[in-house]
Design an enzyme around this catalytic site. Structure first.
Site, PDB file in Angstrom:
ATOM      1  N   PHE A   1       0.745  -1.335  -0.015  1.00  0.00           N
ATOM      2  CA  PHE A   1      -0.021  -0.049   0.244  1.00  0.00           C
ATOM      3  C   PHE A   1       0.910   1.224   0.190  1.00  0.00           C
ATOM      4  O   PHE A   1       1.994   1.054   0.472  1.00  0.00           O
ATOM      5  CB  PHE A   1      -0.969  -0.020   1.146  1.00  0.00           C
ATOM      6  CG  PHE A   1      -0.260  -0.050   2.443  1.00  0.00           C
ATOM      7  CD1 PHE A   1       0.101   1.124   3.074  1.00  0.00           C
ATOM      8  CD2 PHE A   1       0.062  -1.115   3.127  1.00  0.00           C
ATOM      9  CE1 PHE A   1       0.716   1.250   4.306  1.00  0.00           C
ATOM     10  CE2 PHE A   1       0.971  -0.968   4.528  1.00  0.00           C
ATOM     11  CZ  PHE A   1       1.080   0.280   4.948  1.00  0.00           C
ATOM     12  N   CYS A   2       0.363   2.132  -0.573  1.00  0.00           N
ATOM     13  CA  CYS A   2       0.796   3.477  -0.347  1.00  0.00           C
ATOM     14  C   CYS A   2      -0.258   4.630  -0.225  1.00  0.00           C
ATOM     15  O   CYS A   2      -1.219   4.608  -0.313  1.00  0.00           O
ATOM     16  CB  CYS A   2       1.797   3.879  -1.799  1.00  0.00           C
ATOM     17  SG  CYS A   2       0.943   3.745  -3.370  1.00  0.00           S
ATOM     18  N   THR A   3       0.376   5.998  -0.397  1.00  0.00           N
ATOM     19  CA  THR A   3      -0.738   6.966  -0.047  1.00  0.00           C
ATOM     20  C   THR A   3      -1.934   7.157  -1.229  1.00  0.00           C
ATOM     21  O   THR A   3      -2.977   7.035  -0.816  1.00  0.00           O
ATOM     22  CB  THR A   3       0.252   8.526  -0.260  1.00  0.00           C
ATOM     23  OG1 THR A   3       1.376   8.451   0.513  1.00  0.00           O
ATOM     24  CG2 THR A   3      -0.888   9.304   0.326  1.00  0.00           C
TER      25      THR A   3
ATOM     26  N   ILE B   1      -4.000   4.636   0.726  1.00  0.00           N
ATOM     27  CA  ILE B   1      -4.541   4.861   1.934  1.00  0.00           C
ATOM     28  C   ILE B   1      -5.674   5.854   2.155  1.00  0.00           C
ATOM     29  O   ILE B   1      -6.298   6.033   3.062  1.00  0.00           O
ATOM     30  CB  ILE B   1      -3.447   5.455   2.857  1.00  0.00           C
ATOM     31  CG1 ILE B   1      -2.186   4.407   2.954  1.00  0.00           C
ATOM     32  CG2 ILE B   1      -3.966   5.906   4.333  1.00  0.00           C
ATOM     33  CD1 ILE B   1      -0.859   4.841   3.295  1.00  0.00           C
TER      34      ILE B   1
END
Length: 302
Positions: A174-176, A203
């Site tokens: 996952f990332c922003t 996110i």
């Protein structure tokens, strides 16, 4: 209120340089501020401004080659999230530095926020946070692995050094906003990892949709604008930004002996030279003078 739109799209631009000036002009005409990156592989960025202006820029980007199905995430702010508008030409819209990585060819399995909770609690799933170390420091998912990378360029080397840890594991990343995972999942698939997943919308989408009482997220999410961080419901978090190193700090950090407004914080006090600090002090002086005149300096508020 300012509308904020975070976007990215992988597509082929044969002449990304030719796209820059029309975007610059359109953003200026519509009072849009923020940052957009253009490369041969697509477009990435975050912009903010009045509703009509955001709609105009999004319509323009959707009309670019291969961008008709552009997706973006929106939030709101009661103060300007950016001081100026930048449209930059880059080799990559998110820099991984690995030749041949192509999210248009294949990526991991997208998982929506509701399915993400179930996935990351499975015992055979390794959850990896692909963001930079200072982002992870203020918030991440329960049980997530922090590669402790300073930049996304460091991720391939970290994987090479640690890949044996994930033998016979499914990998969820996952990332922003999702863009780094587009590249990292393609990279892992090429490395022979069979079951690769990533959080659809990143996110930001998770915090927007997932009720706090059901959430597996701890802390805040760093964002690259004047809000600095957001929490559940994309509400602005408590963090401030050190203007010297661009890392997030909390208000109590301003009471530390190392802190000097606009010059250094406890994170970067040992990283700058005396010449750097004098330059930062002069910049801070100009910001304060702009504020005294009732103006907003190009580098932000005092």
């Amino acid at each position: 209120m300012y509308t904020i739109a975070a976007l990215y799209h992988f597509t082929r631009f044969d002449d990304s340089a030719a796209l820059r000036e029309p975007l610059v002009a359109l953003c200026a005409d519509n009072e849009i501020k923020g940052s957009l990156l253009l490369a041969g592989e697509g477009v990435n960025g975050t912009i903010a401004g009045p509703r009509a202006g955001i709609d105009a820029v999004l319509a323009h980007i959707r009309a670019l080659p291969g961008c008709a199905d552009l997706e973006w995430k929106e939030s709101q702010s009661d103060h300007p999230p950016f001081a100026r508008m930048k449209v930059k030409l880059k080799k990559e819209i998110v820099t991984m530095g690995v030749p041949g990585v192509d999210p248009k060819a294949k990526v991991g399995h997208y998982v929506d926020p509701e399915g993400w909770n179930e996935l990351i609690q499975q015992p055979d799933v390794a959850v990896i946070d692909t963001r930079n170390d200072y982002e992870v420091a203020i918030g991440t998912f329960e049980g997530a692995i922090d590669p402790e990378t300073a930049t996304f360029r460091d991720f391939p080397a970290w994987w090479e050094a640690n890949k044996e840890r994930f033998h016979n594991k499914r990998v969820a990343m996952f990332c922003t906003g999702g863009i780094r995972c587009e590249k990292s999942t393609n990279f892992l698939l090429d490395q022979g990892v069979e079951d690769v997943f990533h959080l659809k919308g990143g996110i930001l989408k998770y915090l927007e949709e997932m009720p706090e009482e059901k959430s597996l997220w701890n802390g805040e999410c760093f964002v690259f604008d004047e809000r600095v961080s957001v929490g559940h419901g994309l509400k602005e978090g408590p963090h401030l930004l050190c203007r010297a190193c661009r890392r997030p700090i909390v208000p109590e950090d301003k009471l530390r002996p190392e802190y000097e407004d606009g010059v250094q914080c406890h994170n970067c006090a040992s990283e700058h030279t005396d010449a750097d600090r004098e330059r930062f002090r002069e910049r801070q002086k100009q910001i304060a003078l702009s504020a005294a005149r009732g103006e907003r300096h190009m580098f932000g508020d005092a």
